[in-house]
Design a protein around this motif. Structure first.
Motif, PDB file in Angstrom:
ATOM      1  N   GLY A   1      47.004  43.268  40.883  1.00 36.67           N
ATOM      2  CA  GLY A   1      46.719  44.243  39.850  1.00 36.67           C
ATOM      3  C   GLY A   1      47.922  45.127  39.575  1.00 36.67           C
ATOM      4  O   GLY A   1      49.009  44.923  40.125  1.00 36.67           O
ATOM      5  N   ASP A   2      47.715  46.112  38.731  1.00 34.25           N
ATOM      6  CA  ASP A   2      48.769  47.024  38.298  1.00 34.25           C
ATOM      7  C   ASP A   2      49.026  48.070  39.380  1.00 34.25           C
ATOM      8  O   ASP A   2      48.128  48.845  39.738  1.00 34.25           O
ATOM      9  CB  ASP A   2      48.343  47.692  36.986  1.00 34.25           C
TER      10      ASP A   2
ATOM     11  N   VAL B   1      51.034  41.921  40.158  1.00 35.99           N
ATOM     12  CA  VAL B   1      50.228  41.331  39.086  1.00 35.99           C
ATOM     13  C   VAL B   1      50.278  39.801  39.139  1.00 35.99           C
ATOM     14  O   VAL B   1      49.453  39.128  38.518  1.00 35.99           O
ATOM     15  CB  VAL B   1      50.702  41.819  37.700  1.00 35.99           C
TER      16      VAL B   1
END
Length: 319
Positions: free
Chosen positions: A300-301, A284
């Protein structure tokens, strides 16, 4: 040095690292195998396809786990075959056994090499040092050379023509040296369908960003047939066992593909995986150190990205 015979040593099962060493041995001379445990039919079939016409078996039992005894067996086999080059797949035990064998053979020793070649009568080995930041080459000037070969340094390939592997016993003194007692040996079983971390061609590693939930890491690893790794922080938290730890006090790896999810990339971890062929970071934080050195970064996650990647891989294979 003329490497007419190259001795390749299998301390355990004949797996990919052994066949990689055999493939490398064929570029230097004629490969002969030494196994420290009985060979199965599948082992001899694989060796035959790899071009190994002769295999020696020194059945040492549990004593094979003692590097001093393993090294004695290697030296005995080298002398019996007239081998001028001895190759062992890299592992903690193999490196120590190689040192014992080199001492007994009065041989030069190269550790964790990725390349080997004969040049002007000398064996030259290339390797990375200082956490993968320098490329070096060393030449062995003695008549016999012993080297441990880094996993995934080359791709194992069958010989142009398969042969029938003749297996013969090798008598070796398996007595432990005075003052040494083999008290206990424990092998941690690998997850079914996954390779050992140190020799895996693909590794999916999860860090503190998983918050202890490795389900997404395991799903992607299963889709890729990869080993699972982790960081020291996750081991300290009890989320993963120590033998999954990648780093300077854990396992040093050199897979062809490394995927680090939720890992910041501290120097301790970086030093253990920097030799990877292709590095993919999922994080992240776009400024994480691992993101900065990655060949490909996905911001991102990980709990969303890894399952989506696993699904895409499964769909691709099914199609």
């Amino acid at each position: 040095m003329t490497a007419a015979t190259v001795l390749v040593v299998a301390l355990g099962e004949v797996r990919s690292p052994v066949l990689e060493s055999v493939t490398l041995a064929r570029t230097l001379g004629t490969p002969v195998l030494l196994s420290l445990q009985p060979l199965s039919e599948a082992d001899t079939d694989a060796l035959g396809r790899a071009g190994v016409a002769r295999a020696l078996v020194a059945d040492l039992g549990e004593a094979r786990h003692a590097p001093a005894v393993a090294g004695r067996a290697v030296a005995t086999a080298a002398e019996a075959t007239g081998a001028t080059v001895v190759l062992l797949p890299t592992s903690f035990v193999a490196k120590e056994a190689a040192a014992h064998a080199a001492f007994l053979l009065d041989a030069g020793l190269l550790v964790d090499v990725a390349t080997l070649r004969l040049e002007s009568g000398e064996l030259v080995g290339g390797k990375r040092v200082f956490a993968g930041t320098w490329e070096t080459e060393c030449a062995v000037t003695s008549p016999v050379a012993v080297a441990t070969v880094r996993a995934n340094a080359i791709v194992a390939a069958d010989a142009p023509e398969a042969v029938t592997t003749a297996v013969e016993p090798l008598s070796v003194d398996a007595t432990l040296p005075r003052g040494l007692v083999l008290d206990e040996h424990e092998e941690h079983p690998r997850a079914e369908g996954r390779p050992a971390l140190a020799e895996a061609a693909v590794v999916v590693a999860g860090g503190r960003g998983t918050e202890g939930d490795f389900a997404a890491v395991e799903e992607l690893a299963d889709a890729l047939g990869a080993a699972i790794g982790t960081t020291r922080d996750c081991v300290d938290e009890g989320w993963q066992p120590h033998d999954a730890q990648i780093g300077q006090t854990g396992v040093t790896i050199a897979p062809r593909l490394y995927i680090g999810a939720g890992i910041s990339g501290a120097p301790h971890h970086h030093g253990g995986m920097q030799a990877s062929g292709t590095i993919v970071a999922v994080n992240v934080d776009p400024d994480a150190p691992l993101v900065q050195i990655a060949d490909l970064a996905v911001i991102g996650d990980l709990q969303e990205i890894l399952p989506a990647a696993a699904q895409a891989i499964r769909e691709h294979r099914e199609s």
